[in-house]
Write a protein that holds these residues in place. Structure first.
Motif, PDB file in Angstrom:
ATOM      1  N   ILE A 280       0.841  -1.201   0.000  1.00 17.12           N
ATOM      2  CA  ILE A 280       0.000   0.000   0.000  1.00 17.12           C
ATOM      3  C   ILE A 280       0.878   1.253   0.000  1.00 17.12           C
ATOM      4  O   ILE A 280       0.593   2.226  -0.696  1.00 17.12           O
ATOM      5  N   GLN A 281       1.949   1.233   0.767  1.00 10.64           N
ATOM      6  CA  GLN A 281       2.865   2.377   0.794  1.00 10.64           C
ATOM      7  C   GLN A 281       3.423   2.670  -0.608  1.00 10.64           C
ATOM      8  O   GLN A 281       3.390   3.817  -1.070  1.00 10.64           O
ATOM      9  N   ASP A 282       3.907   1.652  -1.274  1.00  8.87           N
ATOM     10  CA  ASP A 282       4.434   1.848  -2.631  1.00  8.87           C
ATOM     11  C   ASP A 282       3.356   2.349  -3.587  1.00  8.87           C
ATOM     12  O   ASP A 282       3.618   3.170  -4.468  1.00  8.87           O
ATOM     13  N   THR A 283       2.141   1.841  -3.404  1.00 11.06           N
ATOM     14  CA  THR A 283       1.020   2.250  -4.255  1.00 11.06           C
ATOM     15  C   THR A 283       0.720   3.738  -4.074  1.00 11.06           C
ATOM     16  O   THR A 283       0.506   4.468  -5.049  1.00 11.06           O
ATOM     17  N   LEU A 284       0.732   4.206  -2.838  1.00  6.00           N
ATOM     18  CA  LEU A 284       0.408   5.613  -2.594  1.00  6.00           C
ATOM     19  C   LEU A 284       1.542   6.530  -3.042  1.00  6.00           C
ATOM     20  O   LEU A 284       1.300   7.676  -3.429  1.00  6.00           O
ATOM     21  N   ILE A 285       2.772   6.054  -2.999  1.00  2.00           N
ATOM     22  CA  ILE A 285       3.878   6.864  -3.533  1.00  2.00           C
ATOM     23  C   ILE A 285       3.771   6.944  -5.058  1.00  2.00           C
ATOM     24  O   ILE A 285       3.970   8.016  -5.643  1.00  2.00           O
ATOM     25  N   GLN A 286       3.413   5.850  -5.694  1.00  2.00           N
ATOM     26  CA  GLN A 286       3.173   5.872  -7.153  1.00  2.00           C
ATOM     27  C   GLN A 286       2.052   6.890  -7.473  1.00  2.00           C
ATOM     28  O   GLN A 286       2.171   7.676  -8.411  1.00  2.00           O
ATOM     29  N   LEU A 287       1.001   6.870  -6.676  1.00  2.00           N
ATOM     30  CA  LEU A 287      -0.090   7.842  -6.836  1.00  2.00           C
ATOM     31  C   LEU A 287       0.407   9.276  -6.708  1.00  2.00           C
ATOM     32  O   LEU A 287       0.054  10.151  -7.505  1.00  2.00           O
ATOM     33  N   ALA A 288       1.224   9.536  -5.706  1.00  2.00           N
ATOM     34  CA  ALA A 288       1.703  10.903  -5.449  1.00  2.00           C
ATOM     35  C   ALA A 288       2.512  11.451  -6.618  1.00  2.00           C
ATOM     36  O   ALA A 288       2.420  12.633  -6.960  1.00  2.00           O
ATOM     37  N   ILE A 289       3.293  10.587  -7.242  1.00  2.00           N
ATOM     38  CA  ILE A 289       4.126  11.028  -8.363  1.00  2.00           C
ATOM     39  C   ILE A 289       3.276  11.313  -9.597  1.00  2.00           C
ATOM     40  O   ILE A 289       3.470  12.307 -10.280  1.00  2.00           O
ATOM     41  N   TYR A 290       2.316  10.436  -9.863  1.00  3.73           N
ATOM     42  CA  TYR A 290       1.542  10.553 -11.105  1.00  3.73           C
ATOM     43  C   TYR A 290       0.336  11.481 -10.981  1.00  3.73           C
ATOM     44  O   TYR A 290      -0.036  12.132 -11.942  1.00  3.73           O
TER      45      TYR A 290
ATOM     46  N   ILE B 140       1.531  15.647  -5.724  1.00  7.59           N
ATOM     47  CA  ILE B 140       1.817  15.554  -4.293  1.00  7.59           C
ATOM     48  C   ILE B 140       0.570  15.761  -3.422  1.00  7.59           C
ATOM     49  O   ILE B 140       0.396  15.032  -2.430  1.00  7.59           O
TER      50      ILE B 140
ATOM     51  N   GLY C  28      -1.167  12.612  -2.958  1.00  9.72           N
ATOM     52  CA  GLY C  28      -0.425  11.728  -2.072  1.00  9.72           C
ATOM     53  C   GLY C  28      -0.570  12.112  -0.607  1.00  9.72           C
ATOM     54  O   GLY C  28      -0.762  11.253   0.262  1.00  9.72           O
TER      55      GLY C  28
ATOM     56  N   PHE D 268      -2.093   9.558   2.196  1.00 12.50           N
ATOM     57  CA  PHE D 268      -1.384   9.114   3.396  1.00 12.50           C
ATOM     58  C   PHE D 268      -2.141   9.522   4.658  1.00 12.50           C
ATOM     59  O   PHE D 268      -2.160   8.779   5.638  1.00 12.50           O
TER      60      PHE D 268
END
Lengths: 131, 131, 131, 131, 131, 131
Positions: C93-103, C106, C109, C113
């Motif tokens: 889930i953490q990696d998924t939300l970081i991917q979201l934040a980039i695309y 911010i 994201g 979080f």
């Protein structure tokens, strides 16, 4: 500013959103928000709502799907009350929100149905309370 | 899948978007896109468009503001043709796009008026060519 | 409606979102919202979630980035609980939300979080309370 | 800038998007675009794609629904090719786009299926031409 | 990670958003959110805010219209306080929100003016309380 | 309509977007688009751009991030030319688009940098051709 367009917009705005709400918005306007309140009244309510080719009922339904798609919950609820004032039936609103759900996505529909229930409950409570 | 809902949706979809376009979409569907084409037909055109409380003219106007707000140009043009087929007048469409411009922003309106001109020009050319 | 697809969707929906929540949603449905509840169950949970080529874990992660990008906080939290039920780890889930934040940016994201922390805290409290 | 993160991102970016495309993007960068190209490589491809808890296949599917929901057609096509490079099957992509259509709306799905067909056709033509 | 860029970002972030808020965000970060907090500090505040060609006042105004258009209320309020810290006048903010209302639509403007009033009231109360 | 606000808007619009483009837009307006062209001129260019607390350079930068976030490519290019006319430097525009990429997401930034290159190339070609 066109005083005539402002007056026209003010009348429509009070009829659709409710005179009390509109008068309070304009009365509470300060140096920061006054120009914007006038802009909304003149252009949104005068120049758009004041046109002839669509009815107020039509415009209410258009606004529900736009506000739902744009994810503006506060305005959605305000305009759902406006839709009831403009004579939209619950069946028409139901079909409108299902159309929204298909085209703007299921989460937009879920949110719209939740907000609609809040508004219907509040309106019923007010009407019950006023009886 | 509900065959009944699919049939209902197929009939409406052909009437609104044009039989030729729909038949081609379904005929060209391959293993990758077939299920989606069926879903669109059954769910979007059957379960939503097939409901009774709004007219097709109403749904066309709702779609124009949603597709304009969601910035889907290709579908917007398709549904503008559908709006004409469903009996919407140019005056109604004009008012609809002005309502869109105010609520979804001027750039959404500029784009919608540009696309509408393209569609009107194309329709006129086709009708002229068919004469 | 396809009764078979509805039953399939109902089963999946109850397993992912929680039987209690789903049963309450359907039980509380009235004339205004019943058709929409059925539509969601049949199409969203039956016709989409019921397909075979992705796992439920995959679909939960897809939903988190879509609901985050579309800014639907209420549904995001519901599906974050669903993601945990479907076996997604906190690291995934953490990696998924970081991917979201980039695309999606911010602010998407930051919001995701914040909502995730609310859900994790609530889940922990419930599990603690149940101990 | 972190040179290490940049190098890591560059490697992943070349593997996913294609070495030729990435090398050309970086070679063509001028004073106006160079910093942005480096930011994308380091931040998007190094700091996000370079994380461990999701596979590249997972990230490709997440990107397809985000780019579809955000309506970014050019990037969608680029990442659809990336998805194929990352081993996603057509069946997985099909299920992903149907999930997108339900949650982000039918027009997002229609657009995604149209773009996918363009990419599949182009890839087939290239492979045919290379034979 | 580039420690230098992180430090630069941390300094700017503390000055714009408020040292107390930022220190708490970083201190409360756990295994789930720590990497994201560092990413935001390094890239958003270091790599973007740390550039030279725009002033902080410029960036604050840009953020207000972006956060307004993207409908991120929580971040909007945080950055409105940042705008005041960065020396933006109420007149500049007023013009900025009117520009937002025209381009992103009247509902985006209505929401922005409502949130701005909340922030101004809170700031006044704090300053009154601190006197 | 306020003739005075229309005249004010027309003057600003011609200076920012280019007299030739604006005069053509108004001259080509027909019964369908005339009211909208007038609304844009009066409301967008008179009532918003005509205000005093921000410079034209400020408004150009605000528009670039809004049009980028809202994904309106045609208008983005038009306003990028306007930004150059309003004296924005390439360095300021670069920083603006990087701010956009961080807050609205990397794909919004990629698209904005691609469109900017198209505009810069076209402007250079025109200036070369005019030499």
């Amino acid at each position: 500013m066109s005083q005539e367009m402002f007056e026209k917009g003010l009348e429509i705005r009070r009829e659709v959103v409710g005179a009390e709400y509109v008068d309070r918005s304009l009365a509470q306007a300060d140096d920061f928000s006054r120009d914007f309140q006038h802009l909304v009244t003149e252009y949104c309510w005068g120049a758009a709502w004041g046109r002839d080719a669509l009815t107020r009922r039509d415009r209410s339904l258009l606004n529900l799907v736009m506000l739902g798609a744009l994810n503006r919950s506060h305005e959605f609820k305000l305009h759902l009350r406006g839709a009831l004032r403009n004579g939209c039936t619950k069946d028409e609103i139901q079909d409108t929100l299902i159309q929204l759900a298909i085209y703007a996505g299921i989460p937009a529909g879920v949110e719209a149905f939740r907000l609609a229930r809040e508004v219907f409950d509040a309106v019923e409570a007010e009407e019950g309370g006023a009886a």
